[in-house]
Design an enzyme around this catalytic site. Structure first.
Site, PDB file in Angstrom:
ATOM      1  N   GLU A  16      -2.458   1.767  -2.238  1.00 20.48           N
ATOM      2  CA  GLU A  16      -1.880   2.449  -0.977  1.00 20.48           C
ATOM      3  C   GLU A  16      -3.072   3.497  -0.722  1.00 20.48           C
ATOM      4  O   GLU A  16      -3.651   4.174  -1.465  1.00 20.48           O
ATOM      5  CB  GLU A  16      -0.738   3.419  -1.078  1.00 20.48           C
ATOM      6  CG  GLU A  16       0.549   2.514  -0.652  1.00 20.48           C
ATOM      7  CD  GLU A  16       1.813   3.427  -0.718  1.00 20.48           C
ATOM      8  OE1 GLU A  16       2.345   3.878   0.303  1.00 20.48           O
ATOM      9  OE2 GLU A  16       2.226   4.037  -1.686  1.00 20.48           O
ATOM     10  N   ASP A  32       4.926  14.385   2.263  1.00 19.51           N
ATOM     11  CA  ASP A  32       3.998  14.527   1.113  1.00 19.51           C
ATOM     12  C   ASP A  32       4.265  15.907   0.471  1.00 19.51           C
ATOM     13  O   ASP A  32       4.532  17.077   1.274  1.00 19.51           O
ATOM     14  CB  ASP A  32       2.737  14.414   1.713  1.00 19.51           C
ATOM     15  CG  ASP A  32       2.485  13.182   2.115  1.00 19.51           C
ATOM     16  OD1 ASP A  32       2.541  12.073   1.274  1.00 19.51           O
ATOM     17  OD2 ASP A  32       1.664  12.818   3.138  1.00 19.51           O
TER      18      ASP A  32
END
Length: 264
Positions: free
Chosen positions: A49, A60
């Site tokens: 990724e 995040d």
């Protein structure tokens, strides 16, 4: 069969669990990111990724947010990220999955964006802020181009929603192990085993578990619970950011090998 699905198909035939590391593109710099992709591939990553730096990364945690901030401060943009993919993808076996929030896709237009990432060599796409209810256009457009849009299942999703997401997800289903943001945690969410068992009742697609896996022992546990893939982000980004770029790359390679050994 498209690249991500084909990778999982080959792994399943061998009875193996996939390792999917995550990196933030452009941190600490673009050249190091390119080298890191090659190193991860060499060290056992099955898919990789690659995160596009974004200024408001809702999913995040602090480690990846900080990495994105550093990359943005250096002026890293989507075209720079795709230039890395274009440079590296033919040198590595691991398909590259682009991790991006929806705004850059909306800004460029779905078709233009997908044509650009396909031309660069991207094979899959994760869009963490894309609701299931708004995913059809993107799913159709990725399918038309031989790309795969991987959808996320939250631990709070109802069984009905889990089923709907799993049915539409392409390549594999991304099971988020905890509520909240990404980040290094001392233990894997206690509900993961039950979540995996529940998902197995509604889909035969591969299931990858991410968010919070930071140690080989955790990866081994998630595999034992039945995951087809272990996704490791913050712990990868953290190691690459420590010390000089050379030291970071060495730490990244060692960690990747340890994780792959744990799930092999």
């Amino acid at each position: 069969m498209n690249a991500v699905a084909a990778c999982f198909n080959a792994l399943r035939q061998r009875g193996e669990c996939a390792l999917i590391p995550f990196l933030t593109a452009g941190d600490p710099d673009l050249a190091t990111t390119a080298e890191a992709l090659r190193i991860l591939d060499r060290a056992g990553a099955d898919l990789i990724e690659l995160g596009v730096p974004y200024s408001d990364p809702l999913a995040d945690g602090p480690v990846i947010q900080a990495a994105a901030t550093r990359a943005l401060q250096k002026g890293v943009k989507l075209d720079d990220v795709l230039a890395i993919v274009r440079e590296v993808h033919q040198d590595i076996a691991a398909p590259i999955i682009l991790f991006t929030y929806y705004n850059p896709i909306f800004y460029q237009g779905v078709e233009v964006f997908l044509d650009k990432i396909k031309a660069a060599g991207v094979k899959g796409l994760v869009v963490p802020d894309l609701p299931l209810e708004e995913s059809d256009r993107l799913l159709e457009a990725t399918a038309e181009r031989g790309l795969e849009l991987i959808l996320l299942v939250a631990p709070t999703s109802s069984p009905e929603r889990q089923t709907a997401i799993a049915k539409k997800s392409q390549g594999f289903v991304y099971l988020v192990s905890v509520t909240g943001v990404t980040g290094v945690r001392t233990e894997v969410g206690s509900r993961v085993e039950a979540l995996l068992a529940g998902m197995r009742q509604v889909t035969d697609k591969p299931i990858g578990v991410g968010f919070g896996i930071s140690q080989p022992e955790q990866a081994e546990q998630v595999k034992a619970w039945g995951a087809d893939a272990v996704i490791v982000g913050s712990a990868m980004v953290k190691r690459l950011a420590e010390g000089t770029p050379t030291e970071g790359l060495q730490a990244l390679e060692t960690f990747c090998r340890e994780l792959k050994t744990a799930i092999s």
